[in-house]
Design a protein around this motif. Structure first.
Motif, mmCIF file in Angstrom:
data_model
loop_
_atom_site.group_PDB
_atom_site.id
_atom_site.type_symbol
_atom_site.label_atom_id
_atom_site.label_comp_id
_atom_site.label_asym_id
_atom_site.label_seq_id
_atom_site.Cartn_x
_atom_site.Cartn_y
_atom_site.Cartn_z
ATOM 1 N N ALA A 1 14.882 -3.368 -0.293
ATOM 2 C CA ALA A 1 15.706 -3.340 -1.650
ATOM 3 C C ALA A 1 16.930 -4.221 -1.576
ATOM 4 N N TRP A 2 17.648 -3.984 -0.328
ATOM 5 C CA TRP A 2 18.969 -4.749 -0.234
ATOM 6 C C TRP A 2 18.710 -6.370 -0.450
ATOM 7 N N ALA A 3 17.686 -6.774 0.543
ATOM 8 C CA ALA A 3 17.016 -8.362 0.322
ATOM 9 C C ALA A 3 16.987 -8.547 -1.135
ATOM 10 N N ALA A 4 15.944 -7.950 -1.696
ATOM 11 C CA ALA A 4 15.812 -8.236 -3.132
ATOM 12 C C ALA A 4 16.738 -8.480 -3.903
ATOM 13 N N ASP B 1 26.235 -8.416 -5.155
ATOM 14 C CA ASP B 1 27.080 -8.462 -4.105
ATOM 15 C C ASP B 1 26.470 -7.615 -2.761
ATOM 16 N N PRO B 2 26.556 -7.959 -1.545
ATOM 17 C CA PRO B 2 25.708 -7.157 -0.561
ATOM 18 C C PRO B 2 26.309 -5.973 -0.280
ATOM 19 N N LEU B 3 27.827 -5.760 -0.429
ATOM 20 C CA LEU B 3 28.484 -4.529 0.003
ATOM 21 C C LEU B 3 28.142 -3.482 -1.322
ATOM 22 N N ALA B 4 28.072 -4.283 -2.593
ATOM 23 C CA ALA B 4 27.988 -3.165 -3.871
ATOM 24 C C ALA B 4 26.584 -2.636 -3.637
ATOM 25 N N VAL B 5 25.526 -3.637 -3.215
ATOM 26 C CA VAL B 5 24.287 -3.022 -2.957
ATOM 27 C C VAL B 5 24.041 -1.864 -2.312
ATOM 28 N N ALA B 6 24.642 -2.063 -0.935
ATOM 29 C CA ALA B 6 24.620 -1.191 0.024
ATOM 30 C C ALA B 6 25.208 0.414 -0.359
ATOM 31 N N ASP B 7 26.262 0.079 -1.260
ATOM 32 C CA ASP B 7 26.929 1.376 -1.646
ATOM 33 C C ASP B 7 25.922 2.076 -2.680
ATOM 34 N N GLY B 8 25.430 1.034 -3.408
ATOM 35 C CA GLY B 8 24.197 1.782 -4.583
ATOM 36 C C GLY B 8 23.150 2.453 -3.813
ATOM 37 N N LEU B 9 22.711 1.852 -2.678
ATOM 38 C CA LEU B 9 21.509 2.445 -1.987
ATOM 39 C C LEU B 9 21.743 3.925 -1.591
ATOM 40 N N ALA C 1 0.791 -1.237 0.198
ATOM 41 C CA ALA C 1 0.052 0.123 0.134
ATOM 42 C C ALA C 1 0.829 1.148 0.014
ATOM 43 N N HIS C 2 2.038 1.016 0.549
ATOM 44 C CA HIS C 2 2.914 2.370 0.552
ATOM 45 C C HIS C 2 4.345 1.961 0.406
ATOM 46 N N GLY C 3 5.084 2.680 -0.272
ATOM 47 C CA GLY C 3 6.482 2.494 -0.244
ATOM 48 C C GLY C 3 6.919 1.818 -1.426
ATOM 49 N N LYS C 4 6.105 1.518 -2.223
ATOM 50 C CA LYS C 4 6.663 0.442 -3.720
ATOM 51 C C LYS C 4 7.316 1.379 -4.634
ATOM 52 N N THR C 5 7.029 2.433 -4.917
ATOM 53 C CA THR C 5 7.492 3.534 -5.964
ATOM 54 C C THR C 5 9.266 3.554 -5.488
ATOM 55 N N THR C 6 9.296 3.932 -3.997
ATOM 56 C CA THR C 6 10.758 4.227 -3.469
ATOM 57 C C THR C 6 11.655 2.827 -3.437
ATOM 58 N N THR C 7 10.782 1.749 -3.063
ATOM 59 C CA THR C 7 11.654 0.564 -2.847
ATOM 60 C C THR C 7 11.983 0.009 -4.305
ATOM 61 N N SER C 8 11.071 0.278 -5.149
ATOM 62 C CA SER C 8 11.427 -0.416 -6.730
ATOM 63 C C SER C 8 12.689 0.432 -7.159
ATOM 64 N N ALA C 9 12.638 1.935 -6.938
ATOM 65 C CA ALA C 9 13.735 2.562 -7.473
ATOM 66 C C ALA C 9 14.666 2.492 -6.746
ATOM 67 N N MET C 10 14.889 1.951 -5.381
ATOM 68 C CA MET C 10 16.272 1.480 -4.674
ATOM 69 C C MET C 10 16.874 0.346 -5.325
ATOM 70 N N VAL C 11 15.782 -0.647 -5.717
ATOM 71 C CA VAL C 11 16.288 -1.950 -5.973
ATOM 72 C C VAL C 11 17.086 -1.728 -7.495
#
Length: 456
Positions: free
Chosen positions: A277-280, A287-295, A96-106
């Motif tokens: 987004a990190w989990a997805a 790579d977990p660290l690269a994902v964290a940097d990307g966020l 219901a909330h957060g899907k646009t931001t979370t999608s963009a984060m992924v």
């Protein structure tokens, strides 16, 4: 719709379309090779074989009516998006909330991690390198999509990874009851492909119920359930959000990995979005660290805490929040960045049905601001209901005198601007055309006799 049109054109299809009025999405579509018309006309479907529509398009639309009469294939936007995702490792983000931001984060995290994803998101994705638009055609296997639950159309998708940010009742005009709304998310989880992953928020009661109820059934289909949040037992544990040199740092930890994400966007809700987004992205093998940097490179999306300018010492921010939970989260985040200034809100309710159903909750959420002006309801797809106006929300704001109802949009914009003073943070909020009022607010602020003007 604009993202899907651009993606279809990138696949080599001849794509045309029409909009009721000119707008900011149209130049980008023309640049992508889409033939764009302003205004609807039956003749525009003469030489096409398929017509794609959104839920906002009524049967009386002349192009849709002509397509029906000619026996053309008519697809809902979700069916067209499902076709685009069919041969990809799809990540579908619902809630219901957060899907646009979370999608963009992924999408941002995958790009930084070296993937070349496609995506279709209901807002412009902002990064350190500039805006990416709402759609992108990449060569990699990943395809990130915002999955719209409002009309049940998210059941058209068969994702490899499904993210559920929350299952808080909304769109009851379509579903009729909380139970029916939650059942739709159970059906969405059942659409995950064999060997896929369900990522669900452990802090949201509805999402937690979904994860628990679906665990056994999904395990039988070789689907893994990963939860995230601050709740004890979450698979991805989210630490406390703390200010860190103009950013907001949060630690994400599992039994095997821990990272610190330094976000450029404020709010506890965005820390949860980042965890999802990190989990997805990890579920896709990034790579977990690269994902964290990307966020950390994520700068938000259009109409999500979007800075529109400063005048008279007053910062003006625009946001799409249109549900009480979203409004409350937005105002808490605004308070964290306002410093010693006040938080002022121009709020435009969206849908008569939502305004009526959640009037009390909207009142409580708006009470988190210092000064509130509510304008009249944006009807969107609904017929007018004269018994429901913005005054209904003002009546439910607990603090006397905090909120006022100004039905005319332009008068409302000028009223909130006149109430501001230097150092304040002023937000234009809602899912309708309130976004067009930010320039009016800024113009009014500049024209005040003393910078910021305002009332005490």
């Amino acid at each position: 719709m604009s993202a899907i049109a651009a993606l279809l054109a990138a696949r080599g299809l001849a794509v045309s379309g029409s909009d009721a009025a000119d707008g900011p999405a149209l130049p980008g579509l023309r640049a992508a090779g889409v033939t764009v018309h302003v205004g609807h006309d039956a003749s525009l479907v003469t030489d096409v074989d398929t017509v794609v529509v959104s839920s906002a398009v009524r049967e009386s639309n002349p192009e849709l009516a002509a397509a029906r009469a000619a026996g053309l294939r008519v697809l809902h936007r979700s069916e067209a998006l499902a076709a685009l995702m069919a041969d990809r490792d799809a990540v579908a983000v619902a809630g219901a909330h957060g899907k646009t931001t979370t999608s963009a984060m992924v999408a941002t995290a995958l790009l930084h991690a070296g993937a070349d994803p496609s995506f279709a998101i209901g807002g412009t994705v902002l990064t350190v390198d500039g805006p990416l638009g709402g759609g992108r055609s990449g060569s990699g296997p990943a395809f990130v999509a915002e999955a719209d639950e409002s009309d049940g159309s998210f059941l058209a998708y068969e994702p490899l990874v499904a993210v559920v940010t929350n299952v808080e009742p909304d769109h009851l005009d379509h579903y009729g009851s909380r139970e029916a709304f939650e059942d739709a998310f159970v059906a969405f989880a059942r659409r995950i492909r064999t060997g896929g992953v369900l990522v669900a928020c452990a802090d949201d009661e509805g999402a937690a119920r979904l994860a628990s109820a679906a665990a056994a059934e999904l395990a039988a289909a070789s689907v893994t359930v990963v939860t995230y949040g601050r709740s004890p037992g979450a698979d991805v544990r989210v630490g406390d959000l703390r200010a860190d040199g103009g950013r907001w740092a949060v630690e994400l930890a599992t039994g095997t990995a821990a990272v610190t994400v330094r976000l450029a966007v404020p709010g506890d809700h965005n820390a949860l979005n980042a965890a999802a987004a990190w989990a997805a992205a990890r579920a896709l093998g990034a790579d977990p660290l690269a994902v964290a940097d990307g966020l950390g490179e994520f700068r938000g999306t259009g109409r999500r805490f979007e800075d529109r300018g400063t005048a008279g010492g007053v910062r003006v921010v625009d946001d799409y929040a249109h549900h009480p939970t979203e409004v409350a989260a937005l105002l808490r985040a605004a308070r964290s960045v306002a410093g010693g200034g006040r938080v002022l809100v121009l709020f435009q309710p969206h849908l008569f049905s939502r305004t009526r159903t959640f009037a009390r909750e909207f009142g409580a959420a708006l009470d988190l601001a210092d000064v509130v002006v509510v304008t009249d309801v944006y009807a969107a797809r609904e017929d007018p209901d004269p018994t429901v106006t913005g005054a209904l929300l003002v009546d439910h704001v607990p603090t006397p005198g905090r909120a006022s109802f100004v039905p005319d949009r332009l008068d409302a914009a000028r009223a909130i601007a006149s109430a501001a003073r230097p150092g304040d943070l002023l937000l234009t909020v809602g899912a309708g055309d309130v976004t067009a009022l930010a320039p009016v607010v800024l113009e009014t602020l500049r024209a005040l006799p003393s910078p910021g003007g305002g009332r005490p």
